[in-house]
Design an enzyme around this catalytic site. Sequence first.
Site, PDB file in Angstrom:
ATOM      1  N   ARG A  81      -9.622  -9.493  -2.856  1.00  0.00           N
ATOM      2  CA  ARG A  81      -9.109 -10.590  -3.682  1.00  0.00           C
ATOM      3  C   ARG A  81      -9.514 -11.958  -3.130  1.00  0.00           C
ATOM      4  NH1 ARG A  81      -3.151  -8.184  -5.384  1.00  0.00           N
ATOM      5  NH2 ARG A  81      -3.861  -7.349  -7.367  1.00  0.00           N
ATOM      6  N   GLY A  98      -4.232  -3.594  -7.608  1.00  0.00           N
ATOM      7  CA  GLY A  98      -4.395  -3.997  -6.217  1.00  0.00           C
ATOM      8  C   GLY A  98      -4.665  -2.814  -5.308  1.00  0.00           C
ATOM      9  N   GLY A 115      -1.252  -5.038 -13.035  1.00  0.00           N
ATOM     10  CA  GLY A 115      -0.332  -5.286 -14.145  1.00  0.00           C
ATOM     11  C   GLY A 115      -0.980  -6.172 -15.201  1.00  0.00           C
TER      12      GLY A 115
HETATM   13  P1  ADP Z   1      -1.963  -0.322  -8.269  1.00  0.00           P
HETATM   14  O1  ADP Z   1      -1.658  -1.368  -7.227  1.00  0.00           O
HETATM   15  O2  ADP Z   1      -3.375   0.149  -8.204  1.00  0.00           O
HETATM   16  O3  ADP Z   1      -1.556  -0.760  -9.649  1.00  0.00           O
HETATM   17  P2  ADP Z   1       0.522   1.067  -7.666  1.00  0.00           P
HETATM   18  O4  ADP Z   1       1.005  -0.144  -6.971  1.00  0.00           O
HETATM   19  O5  ADP Z   1       1.227   1.489  -8.900  1.00  0.00           O
HETATM   20  O6  ADP Z   1      -1.063   0.973  -7.944  1.00  0.00           O
HETATM   21  O7  ADP Z   1       0.630   2.329  -6.699  1.00  0.00           O
HETATM   22  C1  ADP Z   1      -0.079   2.439  -5.487  1.00  0.00           C
HETATM   23  C2  ADP Z   1       0.673   3.329  -4.532  1.00  0.00           C
HETATM   24  O8  ADP Z   1       0.987   4.574  -5.151  1.00  0.00           O
HETATM   25  C3  ADP Z   1      -0.108   3.687  -3.295  1.00  0.00           C
HETATM   26  O9  ADP Z   1       0.452   3.000  -2.202  1.00  0.00           O
HETATM   27  C4  ADP Z   1       0.034   5.205  -3.174  1.00  0.00           C
HETATM   28  O10 ADP Z   1       0.350   5.614  -1.863  1.00  0.00           O
HETATM   29  C5  ADP Z   1       1.188   5.494  -4.113  1.00  0.00           C
HETATM   30  N1  ADP Z   1       1.205   6.869  -4.643  1.00  0.00           N
HETATM   31  C6  ADP Z   1       0.223   7.521  -5.296  1.00  0.00           C
HETATM   32  N2  ADP Z   1       0.576   8.776  -5.580  1.00  0.00           N
HETATM   33  C7  ADP Z   1       1.832   8.950  -5.094  1.00  0.00           C
HETATM   34  C8  ADP Z   1       2.751  10.052  -5.054  1.00  0.00           C
HETATM   35  N3  ADP Z   1       2.421  11.230  -5.580  1.00  0.00           N
HETATM   36  N4  ADP Z   1       3.944   9.856  -4.470  1.00  0.00           N
HETATM   37  C9  ADP Z   1       4.258   8.655  -3.921  1.00  0.00           C
HETATM   38  N5  ADP Z   1       3.439   7.584  -3.923  1.00  0.00           N
HETATM   39  C10 ADP Z   1       2.241   7.727  -4.497  1.00  0.00           C
HETATM   40 MG    MG Z   2       0.159  -1.904  -6.222  1.00  0.00          MG
END
Ligand code: ADP
Ligand code: MG
Length: 401
Positions: free
Chosen positions: A35, A358, A382
């Site tokens: 970023r 992120g 988001g």
């Molecule tokens: P992004 O930032 O890409 O939008 P999120 O913030 O929603 O994604 O989620 C990212 C997190 O989700 C990571 O830190 C990962 O460890 C966690 N994660 C992925 N699969 C699982 C799972 N099965 N159980 C718990 N946490 C999970």
């Molecule tokens: Mg995230």
Amino acid sequence: MRKLSEISSLDGKRVIIRCDLNVPLDGSTITDDGRIVASVPTIKYLVDQGAKVIVISHLGRPDGAPDAQYSLEPAAKRLGELLSQPVFFASDTIGSEARGAVKALDRGGVVVLENLRFNAGETSKDEAERREFAAKLADFGDLFVSDGFGVVHRKQASVYELAQLLPSVAGFLIEKELEVLTRLTSNPERPYAVVLGGSKVSDKLVVIDHLLPTVNKLLIGGGMVFTFLAAQGFKVGSSLLEVDQIETVRGYIARATELGVEIVLPTDIVVASKFGADAETSVTLASEIESSPFGASGLGLDIGPDSAARFAEEISQAKTVFWNGPMGVFEIDKFAGGTRAVAKALTELKGLGVVGGGDSAAAVRILGFEDSQFGHISTGGGASLEFLEGKKLPGLEVLNG
Ligand code: ADP
Ligand code: MG
């Protein structure tokens, strides 16, 4: 939308730029500087035009008060390295140090102010409070450049109110993000698949509702899987589960069938004895998570190898793919297999592959892929999802007209 490229004279002007320097940290070490790298072109342009540059950003979710673990100091230091010029870091946002630093700026100079969210006004629900905080920020500048794409879906002081208090324009990063994301919303090449994962389960379930009418396939991984499995009547052990969303998910499954959208769920799961790098693991059928050696205390932390291969195959057959949210807890290598497989499939895609989020963006870099292997890596999770849903984003609306 008003754009930075339309501003003719920046020389000597005090320009406040809202960036998204919200990078993942391990202590004070930045684990993915994506970023910050993405913020550089607009900042560099301002510097080259002789502006006095005041960079503002948030990092993490501090509680409206200073909290050292969320300091922007490491990000400011990295920004200086990337710009190859000194960057001054002010240890407050609107206090005496910030005021002094802004006053001392020379043409082409850059100061980063401390985390916006150390001030309750930034994210306050009360518009008057946000306005009051924004007004103090506005005192520092003659022009506002909005370039933090990751926050344009938020009605926050530095995104929305500040843009109303100063002449305001979109920066180059926002322009670039919109250019790519618009290719996903207006007539994407089909088949169009969306891959969803991550841990912000209830946030992302809402998105499904809006995406169903526009996509051909929806692949579900990450923490969201377990609410889907529970909706089908399966037990999920101690995995992430949003019990109050089970009915909603049943509705989505029914609606998908009506619309002819295929929801692809994992058929196998990597189940762990506990959360951590030293956990024992076992691969089970998605329908039989509690039959692992860990019984009801087992945690599903990644999609299994069969599912990873299936997801990769589905991706390879699509012409347009948007991916948000890791398939598993990729931060721990034994739960990174699903995320790695999806990332690899995207790099091989013959079509447009966009990664948003992120943690998803950080994941592909941490797993050793290069930005250039993907069609686009969005700095907003988001924000990109809400854009794809067709929502009006306050931080963009305010730059219109
Ligand atoms: P992004 O930032 O890409 O939008 P999120 O913030 O929603 O994604 O989620 C990212 C997190 O989700 C990571 O830190 C990962 O460890 C966690 N994660 C992925 N699969 C699982 C799972 N099965 N159980 C718990 N946490 C999970
Ligand atoms: Mg995230």
